[in-house]
Design an enzyme around this catalytic site. Structure first.
Site, mmCIF file in Angstrom:
data_model
loop_
_atom_site.group_PDB
_atom_site.id
_atom_site.type_symbol
_atom_site.label_atom_id
_atom_site.label_comp_id
_atom_site.label_asym_id
_atom_site.label_seq_id
_atom_site.Cartn_x
_atom_site.Cartn_y
_atom_site.Cartn_z
ATOM 1 C CG HIS A 132 -3.245 -5.264 3.209
ATOM 2 N ND1 HIS A 132 -2.868 -4.367 2.248
ATOM 3 C CD2 HIS A 132 -3.508 -6.422 2.552
ATOM 4 C CE1 HIS A 132 -2.908 -4.952 1.066
ATOM 5 N NE2 HIS A 132 -3.304 -6.198 1.218
ATOM 6 C CG ASP B 147 -1.672 -1.336 1.336
ATOM 7 O OD1 ASP B 147 -2.525 -1.593 0.481
ATOM 8 O OD2 ASP B 147 -1.380 -2.125 2.256
#
Ligand code: NAD
Ligand code: LMR
Length: 330
Positions: free
Chosen positions: A189, A161
């Site tokens: 996440h 990410d």
């Protein structure tokens, strides 16, 4: 004299991330260009033939740093004496699923592997969980290993990410990707993660396109789903690169801010609604001498950020409850 080899486990080694990650480990991108490695590869019995084929290819690469490969479908053999573990093996999500839909199937795997870590691995082993839902799987593994391995040795991957957010900011600001720093992923996440560009810099200077932009936030939050929709498979090349980045920085140290899902006990952001007892992604640095991570304290956030940090913490607390129920009989 050559250093002692590190024993490195990759689970799910016959899968797609494994196929991209193995070369990075064997080439020295993770543990260093002079560090010999012994690979431990684990998959499940139906994948034994595929795993054997992967080993043929590894042999054919003739990696100078690779001293030996242990390829197995036996957990005890796979986890024996390891220094580092990439826990990748698990079920990936398909189109239309959230990562937490994988909880029931995947937490059982991580309960079993937590026990195997405690029974067979070095107490100093560094564990990176990639398999989803990564934060909660890491928490479960650490819980089942807690008698032997400290909770701070268990981390979850949010580096993908961070890399996605960094690359997007570099493109938007037309600056080299390597110049962009201080991009932070807070929390899970999952699609509640908070990609925070408000402190981001390029060559030390504040970026013009930064701050809280809804488009930027939702693009990063939904990037995994966008890749699945396009490829009909979840990200693998970028996931392997991120896993290698995470483990390299943990083993070799970094003074840059890197996002890592780590145990939240005693974290400096309790005031923003991050309780103890979660694997939560924070900005971290890693001391190269001790190889210990530390959460960067004092990062400024406003009300907008605080709401999102609290929301992703709330989701992780709920996942923890569901995971505990799913592993009650595991
Ligand atoms: P894949 O299906 O290609 O490979 C997974 C492999 O794991 C398979 O070979 C399977 O047989 C094996 N496996 C299943 N159970 C196992 C067990 N108990 N022990 C050992 N191996 C086992 O999947 P993939 O694309 O490599 O993805 C793996 C995981 O990584 C998925 O959960 C996916 O959602 C996750 N992922 C996480 C991130 C992240 O940023 N954290 C990024 C991408 C993918
Ligand atoms: C990703 O972020 O690409 C992975 O976690 C795979 C997924 O399910 O999104």
């Amino acid at each position: 004299m050559a250093p002692e080899p590190v024993r490195v486990l990759i689970t799910g080694a016959a899968g797609q991330i494994g196929y991209s990650l193995i070369p990075l480990v064997c080439k020295g991108d993770v543990f260093g260009p002079a560090q010999p490695v012994i690979l431990h590869l684990l998959d499940i019995p139906p994948m034994k033939g595929v795993l054997d084929g992967v080993v043929m290819e590894i042999n054919d690469c003739a990696y100078p740093l690779l001293l030996d490969t242990v390829a197995t479908v036996d957990e005890a053999e796979a986890f024996r004496n390891i220094d580092a573990a990439f826990l990748v093996g698990s079920m990936p999500r398909r189109e239309g699923m959230e990562r937490k839909d994988l909880l029931a199937a995947n937490v059982k795997i991580f309960a079993s592997q937590g026990r195997a870590l405690a029974a067979h691995s070095k107490p100093s082993v560094k564990v990176l969980v990639v398999g989803n839902p990564a934060n909660t799987n890491a928490l479960i593994a650490s819980y089942f290993a807690k008698d032997k391995i400290p909770a701070r040795n268990f981390t979850a991957m949010t580096r993908l990410d961070q890399n996605r957010a960094t690359a997007l900011l570099a493109r938007e600001n037309q600056v080299p990707v390597a110049s962009v720093e201080k991009v932070v992923i807070w929390g899970n996440h999952s699609s509640t993660q908070f990609p925070d560009a408000s402190n981001a810099t390029a060559n030390g200077a504040k970026l013009a396109f930064s701050g809280h932009k809804e488009d930027f936030i939702s693009t990063v939050q939904k990037r995994g789903a966008a890749v699945i929709a396009a490829r009909k498979l979840s990200s693998a090349m970028s996931a392997a690169k991120a896993a290698a980045d995470h483990m390299r920085d943990w083993f070799q140290g970094t003074d840059k801010w890197v996002s890592m899902g780590v145990i939240s006990d005693g974290n400096p952001y309790a005031g923003a609604g991050v309780p103890d007892g979660l694997i939560f992604s924070f900005p971290c640095t890693v001391d190269p001498a001790t190889k210990e991570w530390a959460i960067v304290p004092g990062v400024a956030f406003d009300d907008f950020a605080a709401k999102r940090i609290a929301a992703t913490a709330q989701e992780l607390s709920e996942e923890r409850g569901e995971a505990q129920a799913a592993t009650a009989n595991a």
